[in-house]
Write a protein that holds these residues in place. Structure first.
Motif, short mmCIF file in Angstrom:
data_model
loop_
_atom_site.label_atom_id
_atom_site.label_comp_id
_atom_site.label_asym_id
_atom_site.label_seq_id
_atom_site.Cartn_x
_atom_site.Cartn_y
_atom_site.Cartn_z
N UNK A 62 3.10 7.84 -4.81
CA UNK A 62 1.78 7.62 -4.23
C UNK A 62 1.00 8.93 -4.15
N UNK A 63 1.67 10.01 -3.76
CA UNK A 63 1.00 11.31 -3.70
C UNK A 63 0.57 11.81 -5.06
N UNK A 64 1.42 11.62 -6.06
CA UNK A 64 1.08 12.06 -7.42
C UNK A 64 -0.16 11.33 -7.93
N UNK A 65 -0.25 10.04 -7.65
CA UNK A 65 -1.33 9.22 -8.20
C UNK A 65 -2.59 9.22 -7.36
N UNK A 66 -2.53 9.73 -6.12
CA UNK A 66 -3.65 9.59 -5.19
C UNK A 66 -4.98 10.09 -5.75
N UNK A 81 -9.22 -1.60 -8.83
CA UNK A 81 -8.09 -0.72 -8.56
C UNK A 81 -7.18 -1.29 -7.47
N UNK A 82 -7.77 -1.74 -6.36
CA UNK A 82 -6.95 -2.22 -5.25
C UNK A 82 -6.27 -3.55 -5.57
N UNK A 83 -6.91 -4.40 -6.35
CA UNK A 83 -6.26 -5.66 -6.72
C UNK A 83 -5.12 -5.41 -7.70
N UNK A 84 -5.33 -4.48 -8.66
CA UNK A 84 -4.25 -4.13 -9.59
C UNK A 84 -3.07 -3.52 -8.85
N UNK A 85 -3.36 -2.69 -7.84
CA UNK A 85 -2.29 -2.10 -7.04
C UNK A 85 -1.48 -3.15 -6.30
N UNK A 86 -2.16 -4.15 -5.75
CA UNK A 86 -1.44 -5.22 -5.05
C UNK A 86 -0.53 -5.99 -6.00
N UNK A 87 -0.99 -6.22 -7.23
CA UNK A 87 -0.15 -6.91 -8.21
C UNK A 87 1.05 -6.06 -8.62
N UNK A 88 0.85 -4.74 -8.75
CA UNK A 88 1.97 -3.85 -9.05
C UNK A 88 3.00 -3.89 -7.93
N UNK A 112 6.28 0.18 -6.55
CA UNK A 112 5.82 0.06 -5.16
C UNK A 112 5.00 1.29 -4.77
N UNK A 113 5.37 2.45 -5.31
CA UNK A 113 4.59 3.66 -5.07
C UNK A 113 3.18 3.54 -5.64
N UNK A 114 3.05 2.92 -6.81
CA UNK A 114 1.73 2.65 -7.37
C UNK A 114 0.91 1.79 -6.40
N UNK A 115 1.56 0.79 -5.81
CA UNK A 115 0.87 -0.07 -4.85
C UNK A 115 0.46 0.72 -3.61
N UNK A 116 1.33 1.60 -3.12
CA UNK A 116 0.99 2.41 -1.95
C UNK A 116 -0.26 3.27 -2.22
N UNK A 117 -0.31 3.84 -3.42
CA UNK A 117 -1.42 4.75 -3.74
C UNK A 117 -2.75 4.02 -3.87
N UNK A 118 -2.71 2.71 -4.09
CA UNK A 118 -3.94 1.99 -4.41
C UNK A 118 -4.27 0.83 -3.47
N UNK A 124 -8.88 2.46 0.53
CA UNK A 124 -9.85 1.68 1.32
C UNK A 124 -11.02 2.56 1.75
N UNK A 125 -10.72 3.80 2.18
CA UNK A 125 -11.79 4.73 2.56
C UNK A 125 -12.70 5.01 1.35
N UNK A 126 -12.08 5.23 0.19
CA UNK A 126 -12.88 5.50 -1.01
C UNK A 126 -13.77 4.31 -1.37
#
Length: 402
Positions: A62-66, A81-88, A112-118, A124-126
């Motif tokens: 998650x940190x690497x991809x943030x 981005x956020x919907x793709x992250x939820x699917x990952x 799961x780390x991909x999902x955490x990052x997105x 959400x703030x972005x």
């Protein structure tokens, strides 16, 4: 009536959608492992440390991809981005239930780390900043206020699912929620309104900065990233060992659990107070006050001793401080560096914090084993004072002359 219409049909519905999906994302991706890991590792014959290493890998990914995730949201919006992250995340959780070998298990945590990052707070703030621009602070506050209930939902839901379906059934149920609730809401219900001009093409100088923001580089950026990384160290490392320390001090398990339950309500109460006062207090002063309160709370517990009343006061103070620090992490970069490119900036700030969050529990636990329980409190005091020093050294940008 206009406000209600905006929350349902206008840009304001971003707050409603993200308030709901953040509760689900945090309740599925962050809170369950503390309850599911004992059953998962016992089923495979692995150590608990190895099981939690997967969770740490997810945080590191998650940190690497943030920064990349934030940049993608700047350009394309949270819908994609956020919907793709939820699917990952859904795919990672499904594969977790059939991963029998250690490498396959760890690979699931990459997804799961991909999902955490997105799907968590930073994306959400972005997303909110892309929609609302420089006025996003109030929306950020409200979403974190709602997100404070994630543990209230996540832990009881996990407990019930474990009792009735086992850890595999629990993760399959969570995967279904990510795939069929979180992903569609993020994809189709989030507004696509853009308040901030898209980032210019690479090499272009045509960036219009509002209210004379700073550049996201150099001393101010380093100080800000360091301060939030120190907060992440305290939150992850110290609190992960604190309840065990209180129990070793002679308190009953029931008393320790009761004290632990005070963290969540204190966070929500502090966020509600900030929501009511949003815009009246500079987020830099909020951050300074929060880490000063943390230092005081740790010092109080260290010098007064770990009695139940003192520990309860500590839990309330620490919970309140952490509650508004989450808001400051979203609002302060917006105020200092402006809304243009905000997603990438907040991702760069989140990267070291997530790395430290992944490593801190092991570092602090090792310090406890080598030294003493009092070390937990001393580390908390030192970390909070260092973060306070960073925030005190930051000078916010001056408003552009009107």
């Amino acid at each position: 009536m206009h406000r209600l219409r905006d929350l349902v049909l206008g840009p304001g519905r971003a707050v409603s959608v993200l308030s709901f999906t953040e509760i689900l994302a945090w309740g599925i991706l962050i809170y369950p492992p503390v309850l599911t890991m004992p059953a998962l590792t016992a089923d495979h014959g692995w150590s608990l440390a190895f099981g939690m290493a997967g969770f740490s890998i997810g945080l590191v990914v998650s940190g690497i991809l943030a920064p990349t995730v934030g940049h993608l949201i700047d350009r394309h919006g949270g819908n994609i981005v956020m919907s793709a992250g939820a699917l990952a995340g859904a795919l990672g959780l499904v594969l977790l239930t059939v991963a029998e070998q250690r490498p396959a298990y760890l690979a699931c945590w990459l997804l799961i780390g991909v999902a955490m990052s997105s799907t968590l707070y930073d994306p959400a703030f972005a997303t909110l900043t892309r929609i609302f621009g420089t006025s996003a602070r109030r929306q950020i506050t409200f979403v974190t206020f709602a997100g404070g209930f994630a543990s209230t939902v996540g832990w009881p839901a996990t407990h019930v699912l474990l009792e009735h379906l086992g850890w595999r059934g629990a993760y399959l149920a969570f995967a279904a929620v990510l795939a069929f609730v979180v992903a569609p809401l993020n994809a189709f219900a989030l507004p696509r309104t853009v308040a901030v001009a898209p980032l210019p093409a690479v090499g272009s100088d045509a960036i219009v900065l509002p209210a004379a923001p700073m550049r996201a580089e150099g001393r101010p950026f380093i100080l800000l990233a360091a301060a939030f990384a120190l907060h992440a160290f305290i939150l992850s490392g110290v609190t992960s060992n604190l309840l065990a320390m209180l129990e070793r001090s002679g308190m009953s398990a029931a008393t320790v659990v009761a004290i632990g339950t005070l963290f969540g309500p204190a966070q929500v109460a502090a966020r509600l107070a900030d929501f009511m006062l949003a815009g009246r207090t500079h987020p830099l002063w909020i951050a300074r006050g929060a880490v000063a309160l943390m230092a005081f709370a740790f010092a109080m517990l260290s010098f007064a001793g770990a009695s139940p009343p003192v520990a309860a006061l500590f839990a309330i103070a620490f919970g309140a401080a952490n509650g508004v620090m989450t808001i400051a992490r979203g609002a302060l970069p917006l105020l200092m560096f402006g809304p243009v490119g905000y997603g990438r900036v907040i991702g760069r700030i989140a990267r070291p914090a997530l790395f430290i969050q992944a490593l801190a529990p092991f570092v602090v636990a090792s310090a406890v084993e080598r030294f003493s329980d009092r070390t937990v409190l001393e580390i908390g005091i030192l970390g909070a004072l260092m973060a306070l020093g960073c925030f005190l050294a930051i000078r916010p940008p001056r408003p552009a002359p009107g």
